[in-house]
Every structure is written in structure tokens, then in C-alpha cells.
Design an enzyme around this catalytic site. Structure first.
Site, PDB file in Angstrom:
ATOM      1  CE  LYS A  85      -8.264 -11.180   2.719  1.00 40.41           C
ATOM      2  NZ  LYS A  85      -8.758 -12.356   1.990  1.00 40.41           N
ATOM      3  CB  VAL A 118       4.192   0.340   3.387  1.00 37.69           C
ATOM      4  CG1 VAL A 118       2.721   0.297   3.735  1.00 37.69           C
ATOM      5  CG2 VAL A 118       4.417  -0.056   1.942  1.00 37.69           C
ATOM      6  N   GLY A 119       6.895   2.527   2.717  1.00 38.80           N
ATOM      7  CA  GLY A 119       8.351   2.628   2.678  1.00 38.80           C
ATOM      8  C   GLY A 119       9.009   1.910   1.523  1.00 38.80           C
ATOM      9  CE  LYS A 120       4.935   0.929  -2.928  1.00 38.74           C
ATOM     10  NZ  LYS A 120       4.087   1.552  -1.911  1.00 38.74           N
ATOM     11  CB  SER A 135     -11.588 -13.590   0.252  1.00 37.11           C
ATOM     12  OG  SER A 135     -11.858 -12.209   0.334  1.00 37.11           O
ATOM     13  N   PRO A 147       0.832  -1.211   0.000  1.00 41.24           N
ATOM     14  CG  PRO A 147      -0.639  -1.525   1.748  1.00 41.24           C
ATOM     15  CD  PRO A 147       0.652  -2.007   1.221  1.00 41.24           C
ATOM     16  N   PRO A 148       0.285   2.411  -0.330  1.00 44.20           N
ATOM     17  CG  PRO A 148      -1.024   3.956  -1.483  1.00 44.20           C
ATOM     18  CD  PRO A 148      -1.095   2.615  -0.838  1.00 44.20           C
TER      19      PRO A 148
END
Length: 818
Positions: free
Chosen positions: A758, A397-399, A715, A394-395
Site C-alpha cells: 500500500k 517480482v523475481g521469486k 481495510s 505479485p507476478p
């Protein structure tokens, strides 16, 4: 030389004027003034529009042949050959033939000489003789004919007249110095009039000025000599001021021009001298030698060296003004800035790499381990190549920062560019040189900026790359990133093979769905799932807060935000998977704190849990109460922003007819899952102790809240089945439990993705019991211990396992058990 001649002419003219003043009237060669007895009483008139004609003037006059040819013809037929010239303003002259009332009453009688016709024009020399006043109009259409009188000047004081005369002569001398063009007119005047002729001298002085016609007509209208001299002196003084100003401006401009000309000639001479002595070279030679010096410091392949030599030879032949010269020069500039054969030394100290990763990032233990494994493999074979890392998460998170850390750990140069929204494959592989403004692709630019052939290149937002009529950049990336192909990468601009196999490519994406499969197959995927509250707290304390305080210029002692306050911000204002929202909220607190600090400079700011609402307003997220009751079940979902909990509600609307209704903006796959759950529960009501005839007469409504948010995926199958079974049993399922899993028509529970996200979402909602598919047991076991701590997990192969956990009972005999 020209200036000297001009000065000599002026000096001679001044001598002539002085001599003229000393002579008497009888000494002049010719006196052209006429007595009143020789002047005609009737004159044909010719209007002029620019300025009035004066008695002291001898000038050429040009008029249109039509309608003034007839006037000049009549003049030639007279014995005296004289014509009257009257001034008419420009507006009246624009009408064509002016009306008689537009002509000035006072004019000048002139003698016509050498009249000629040419190209529809009539030109003649006008010799001014005497001013006249119109007494009566005899003909008011061309040719105009009038009866005139010649006003006599009243007698004036001789001394005063002489003083004025000397003043006019002095003004004429000054005008000659500022504008030598009047010299010829002065010479003509001196041949016609003597020093005692003050009246024509005054008229001549007026004619030398550049005043508008209306002002000069006032002089012509003034018959008394002293009054006329007074007006003319005023006009001449004004003309002198303008002439002096123009002269000063002209002198200044000439000085600047001469200075630049002198500098230009000196520079050109210096260039020639230096070239003769071998001290300097022209621009073309300097360019060629600079490119040769650059290439000498590199270690290019043989093909690159041959292409360079060809282009350099072409540069030496081409003219500098040629368009091809600029194209060739730019090509050589680029090809000599690619770091051919230049590599930085890799550092394979794993302890140092672990220290860098831990220093730059809190949490992400599994990601750090995967990076260390990658570096360990490179250390073992003494090079890092053949791998493309893809960081997915996700945006926030430190990629991107992980990419920086990898580059720091290896000791390599780092270059980042975003491919999000890129639609032109020329951005990847460059433009061909035939196009105007052609440039190499991003990878050549990266190597140029990094100055080494083995940097770390990060491609951000690779899941958002586009395609258009200009090409498919994603397909162009295949050759670039594939380690089997990029040893001979071809950039269209350079048109020579390049080795990109030593480059470490790191890509980032928010999701995998939009990445083309052939591109994804070439990447090693590392998932960054997001942070739990404890990890966010550590990140805020160790990274975000110090960075924000430094950016604001604050010291730690000036502003302190307690851990409890940060935790409150995390829980109430920044629940997203990443930490960008948390950084924004902390920045907002610091901004408001600075305002208070400026109001009370000596008072440090302390932000506790009770102060958070004052700084940030009402919480965006309130403490959610799990939805409880019959027909309500909590599911676990994955989104591009991280994991989320999803409550699913089932309700019986009425019992008059059978039916099934779905709401909540569900996608096709999720609708199919709901129908499968409905069919499975309806066919197994007896086994799971539900009312066997419940669905026969019931309209059932299944709703997934937050209807404004699109939802899709398989799911939620077991969650929907549990909600439907709950209303058929008229019994609420066990509370504080969440589940995920795909359900089949036979009741099998199939694996799903996003287990880590999740589990994090369940921890965020303080749910401590989960039901996961048995096939996802391995995914759960790989999770870090701090994520699994305090959570009880049940694994289900068949829906019977889910039923047993939710309702605390075994299904009846006949149920399919595993």
C-alpha cells in the site's frame, strides 16, 4: 543348388528347341492336327472369361457344374467328343449365364479329356485343335449349340514366314530365360508340332504372354499368318520388357535379402564365439552388471541394498520376453539412478552470497537480508536443513530468480518444477508399479537429474495446486516438505524410504489464501511486495535491457534507451508490481528499433523520452488526477498484483426518504464494512459536527469506482466512514491524503495487511500523506528508508484520529478519545 538345376534345365530345353528346328515334320512322333473333313460342323459352346483358348494349347479347364454340366454331357454323347470354347469379357461373365451376343465370334475347337465332377465344379483337359468362326446359332441358351466354319489361312511367302518363325522362336527362348515356368508348356508343344507349323507356333507364343483377354482375342481373330505373327511378336517383345524389369527387381531384392541374411548369420556366429571365449555377454547379463556397477558407486541404506539385491536376482531369473522383465529392469534403472549418499559441499561465504544476491537483483533489500540470515544460520550449524522457504509476491517480482540465487550462493544443484494445476498426488509420491507406465514422483526425478541428495528444489505456484478424485497433492506435500517426516519419505514406485531432509525446498506463491493451512504452517514466509519506479529503473538498466540486447544480438552502441525514456515507460506503460510488463515494453522498443536499424544500417538508434510514444503508442496509464471534492476519499488496497489506490465516493441522491445504496462489485466483507461505516457515522454525527438529521431523510449512495473489478476486504472501513462524514458536513476532506484501516461500530481502527504494497502504491500515485492503523506502526517501521522518504504518516487507534487529520478539527466533547 536350385539355381544350377534351373540353368541346366533351360540349357537342355534350348537344345531341344534347336533340335526341333533342325528336324522335319515327318520326324515328329505324332501329328495331332486334324483335317477340315474330320472337324464337326456343329459344336456345343462353353464361354471362358479370363483369356481365349488357342489351338496350340493343352490346358485344364474348370467350370461351374451348373449350368455347364449339361453342355459337357451333350459333348460326351457326340462321336467326336469336341467342344467349342469362346471368349467372353469379365463384365458379361459376372451376369452368370452370358447372353449369346456377348460371346466372341471366333473361338477354338478343343477335344475334351478326363472330365471329372467335384465340389460343384467340372474339370477337364482341353486339347486345342483349330480356330472356328460361328456361322449360325442353333440354340441360344445353355447348352449353346452353333453351326461353325473353319477358316483357311491364305498362302504366304515362305521366306518371310520362316523369318517370322525364327523371330517367334527367339522370343520364346528369351521368355524361357526370364520365366522358367513356361518350360513344361514348351515341352508339350514340341511333342505335338513340327518346325514347319508356324501357325500353332504363333498361337503358342501368344498364349505365353500375360496380355489381357481382349488383346489375345484380337490374335485369335486374325487368320492371315503374317499379320498374326506381327501382332504376336509385338506382344512378346512387350512381355520380355516387363519380364526383364521384374527379373532385375527380383535380383536386387534377393541380393539385399541375401546380404542381410549373411550379416545376421555372421553376427550370430560372432556372438556365439565371443560368448564361448568370454569376450561378451547377453543383454540380460549386461543389464545386471551395469546395474551392479551403478550401485557400487553409491552409498545406499541397508534396506535399499536388500531391495536392490532381490530385484536383481529376479531379473536374472526372468526371461527377456516376459512383461515382468521390463518392469523389473525399469525399477532397477530408477533405483540405481537415485544419488544415495551423494551430497554436494555447501559454501557458506556470506560476503559471496551477498554479492550474488546484489548482482542478480536490484532492490529487495529486506528479502536479501532474510536470505543472508538464513544462510548465516546454516553456516553456524554447518548444514542447511529443516527450513522451507516460501516466497510470496505479485507476478514478475523475481521469486524464481531468488531461488536460483540461493542455489548459486550455496553451490548446490537447482531443480524447479511447477505444481500449479497439479491434481494427481501420484505426481508427488509416484505410481505403484502395478500400473502400466508407472513412474516415480517429481522428487525422485529431481534427485536423479540433480545427481546429488541435497539439491535446491523449487516448487513454483504452490498456491495454485489443485485437488480431484485422483487425490489431494497438497496433502501429499505435507510428508514431503515437513522436516520431521521427510527423513523417511516413501515414494510409491521405489517403495523404499528416502531421506529428503538435506534438500532445501523453496516454494513460490502469489497469495497465501489458497494454500492449505497445515502446509502453510510448515513454511517460513518471505514477502516480495513489488518495486517502486526507482527500483524498476535500476532493474531495467542493469538486468532487463542488457539481457534483451544480448538476445537480439545488438551492441550497446547500436541502440541506446535513455533513463528518462525508461522512466516514461515505467510510468505510462508498466505500472504493475513486477517487471514482466516492463520487459515486454522494452522488447517492443528493441524490435521496432531493429526495423529502423535494418533500414539505415549505419545509423545508431537513440530512444529518448519524446520517442517513447512513437514506439509504444498512446500510454496505457495516464497521469491520474486525484479525485477531489466533497464525499471523495482515497483508500489504499492490496491485490495479488501488488498495492493499489482506491477512490471511494459518497453522494446524497435525494432527501425524500432514508436509504443506503452500495455499488462497485463489492464482496460480502466490504459490504459489511460499508454498513458498519454508515452505522458508525449515523450514530456519531453530533460528535463529528455533521448534520444530525442528514441520514433521516437522505438516500445515500456509496460507490467504489472500477465496477468491473471485484473488490473485497475490511481495510476500506475508515475510508468509507470519511466519505460519508464528508457529505454530512458538506465539506471536502484534506487533499492528497490516503488511508487504510478496519473500522468497528465503536470507532476502533483495527490493523490490516499489505502495508508495504500500500505504501508503494501511494508513492506511485505521488501521495505524500497516509493514515495507517496504530497496530501497523511496527510494519511501517520495518520498511526500508527509501520507501518512507518524503511520506508523512499518521497512526490512528480510533476514528477520531482519522477525523482530526482529514478535517483539521478536534471532535466535540463526548467523542470517544484514546
Amino acid at each position: 543348388m536350385t539355381d544350377d538345376n534351373s540353368n541346366d534345365s533351360l540349357e537342355q530345353l534350348e537344345e531341344d528347341i534347336t533340335e526341333y528346328i533342325g528336324k522335319g515334320k515327318d520326324e515328329h512322333s505324332k501329328d495331332l492336327a486334324l483335317s477340315e473333313q474330320t472337324l464337326p460342323k456343329r459344336l456345343y459352346l462353353l464361354p471362358v472369361s479370363n483369356r481365349p483358348f488357342f489351338p496350340a494349347q493343352v490346358q485344364p479347364v474348370m467350370v461351374n457344374q451348373n449350368p455347364w454340366h449339361e453342355t459337357l454331357k451333350k459333348v460326351r454323347e457326340t462321336d467326336h467328343g469336341m467342344l467349342g470354347i469362346c471368349y467372353v469379357d469379365n463384365e458379361a461373365s459376372e451376369k452368370g449365364v452370358p447372353d449369346s451376343k456377348d460371346l466372341a465370334t471366333m473361338g477354338c475347337a478343343v477335344r475334351v479329356h478326363h472330365a471329372q465332377q467335384k465340389d460343384g465344379k467340372v474339370q477337364f483337359i482341353a486339347q486345342g485343335l483349330q480356330r472356328f468362326r460361328i456361322v449360325r446359332w442353333l440354340r441360344r441358351r445353355p447348352p449353346y449349340l452353333v453351326e461353325v466354319e473353319y477358316p483357311q489361312e491364305p498362302a504366304e511367302d515362305l521366306d518371310e514366314t520362316k523369318a517370322y518363325t525364327m523371330a517367334v522362336i527367339s522370343a520364346i527362348k528369351e521368355l524361357l530365360r526370364t520365366n522358367p515356368l513356361y518350360g513344361e508348356e514348351v515341352k508339350q508343344y514340341l511333342t505335338r508340332f513340327g518346325p514347319e507349323d508356324s501357325s500353332p507356333l504363333t498361337d503358342f507364343g501368344a498364349s505365353m504372354t500375360s496380355e489381357p483377354g481382349a488383346k489375345l482375342q484380337e490374335v485369335l481373330d486374325t487368320v492371315p499368318l503374317l499379320q498374326r505373327m506381327d501382332k504376336v511378336l509385338l506382344l512378346m517383345r512387350k512381355e520380355l520388357e516387363v519380364a526383364k524389369l521384374q527379373s532385375e527387381i527380383s535380383a536386387e531384392v534377393n541380393q539385399k535379402v541375401q546380404k542381410h541374411q549373411r550379416e545376421f548369420f555372421l553376427k550370430e556366429q560372432l556372438k556365439v564365439i565371443q560368448r564361448e571365449l568370454g569376450m561378451s555377454k547377453d543383454d540380460k547379463t549386461a543389464d545386471a552388471e551395469r546395474f551392479e556397477a551403478r550401485m557400487a558407486e553409491l552409498d545406499p541404506p541397508e534396506a535399499v541394498r536388500e531391495r536392490f539385491d532381490e530385484e536383481l536376482q529376479k531379473l536374472r531369473i526372468l526371461e527377456q520376453g516376459s512383461p515382468e522383465y521390463g518392469v523389473t529392469r525399469n525399477y532397477l534403472d530408477w533405483i540405481t539412478q537415485v544419488p544415495w549418499g551423494q551430497h554436494s559441499q555447501d559454501h557458506f561465504d556470506l560476503a559471496e552470497a551477498r554479492h550474488i544476491l546484489d548482482k542478480d537483483h536490484d532492490g529487495l533489500g529486506d528479502v536479501k537480508d532474510r536470505i543472508i540470515e538464513f544462510l548465516a544460520e546454516g553456516s553456524f550449524k554447518k548444514e542447511v536443513s529443516g527450513t522451507i522457504l516460501l516466497l510470496v509476491g505479485p507476478p514478475g517480482v523475481g521469486k524464481t530468480s531468488i531461488g536460483h540465487s540461493v542455489a548459486d550462493a550455496l553451490g548446490r544443484k537447482f531443480y524447479r518444477f511447477s505444481v500449479g494445476g497439479m491434481r494427481d498426488e501420484a505426481e508427488i509420491k509416484g505410481h505403484r508399479r502395478t500400473y502400466i507406465g508407472a513412474m516415480p514422483g517429481k522428487f525422485v526425478q529431481a534427485l536423479k537429474d540433480a545427481k546429488v541428495a541435497n539439491p535446491v528444489i523449487m516448487l513454483d505456484e504452490i498456491d495454485k495446486i489443485g485437488a480431484s478424485y485422483q487425490g489431494d497433492p497438497a496433502s501429499a506435500l505435507l510428508e514431503t516438505l515437513d522436516p520431521e517426516q521427510n527423513r523417511e519419505f516413501l515414494d510409491h514406485y521405489l517403495d523404499v524410504r528416502m531421506d529428503l531432509s538435506k534438500v532445501l525446498f523453496i516454494c513460490t506463491a502469489n497469495q497465501l489464501d489458497t494454500i492449505p493451512r497445515p502446509l502453510l504452517d510448515r513454511m517460513d514466509v518471505i514477502r516480495l511486495s513489488g518495486y517502486i519506479a526507482e527500483e524498476k529503473l535500476a532493474i531495467a538498466k542493469h538486468h532487463l535491457l542488457p539481457k534483451l540486447l544480448k538476445r537480439a544480438g545488438l551492441l550497446k552502441k547500436q541502440m541506446n534507451i535513455s533513463d528518462a525514456a525508461i522512466k516514461q515507460v515505467i510510468e505510462g506503460y508498466a505500472r504493475e508490481a513486477g517487471v514482466r510488463g516492463l520487459e515486454k515494453m522494452l522488447h517492443k522498443i528493441i524490435r521496432k528499433g531493429i526495423v529502423k536499424l535494418l533500414e539505415n544500417p549505419g545509423l545508431p538508434i537513440r530512444v529518448g523520452i519524446a520517442d517513447v510514444q512513437e514506439y509504444l503508442g498512446q500510454p496505457i496509464f495516464r497521469k491520474e488526477k486525484s479525485m477531489k471534492g466533497m464525499g471523495v476519499v482515497t483508500g489504499l488496497a492490496w491485490t495479488a498484483m501488488g498495492g493499489a489506490t482506491l477512490s471511494i465516493e459518497a453522494s446524497r441522491i435525494h432527501s425524500s426518504q432514508r436509504g443506503f445504496k452500495l455499488t462497485g462489485q463489492l464482496g460480502d466483507v466490504m459490504r459489511e464494512s460499508a454498513e458498519i461505516a454508515y452505522s458508525f457515522v449515523a450514530s456519531n454525527l453530533k460528535r463529528y459536527k455533521g448534520d444530525p438529521v442528514f441520514f433521516d431523510k437522505s438516500l445515500v449512495h456509496l460507490h467504489v469506482p472500477e465496477g468491473a473489478t471485484p473488490k473485497d476486504g475490511p481495510s476500506a472501513g475508515v475510508t468509507m466512514a470519511t466519505a460519508l462524514l464528508s457529505i454530512t458536513r458538506r465539506e471536502a476532506p484534506q487533499q492528497n491524503i490516503a488511508m487504510t484501516g478496519e473500522l468497528t461500530l465503536t470507532g476502533q481502527v483495527l490493523p490490516v495487511g499489505g502495508i508495504r504494497e500500500k505504501v508503494i502504491a501511494a508513492r506511485r500515485q505521488k501521495i505524500n500523506q497516509l493514515i495507517l492503523p496504530e497496530a501497523n506502526r511496527g510494519d511501517y517501521d520495518e520498511l526500508p528508508g527509501y520507501l518512507k522518504e518524503g511520506i508523512a504518516v499518521s497512526f490512528a487507534k480510533h476514528y477520531s484520529d482519522v477525523f482530526q487529520v482529514c478535517f483539521g478539527q478536534q471532535p466535540k466533547k463526548g467523542a470517544v478519545m484514546h
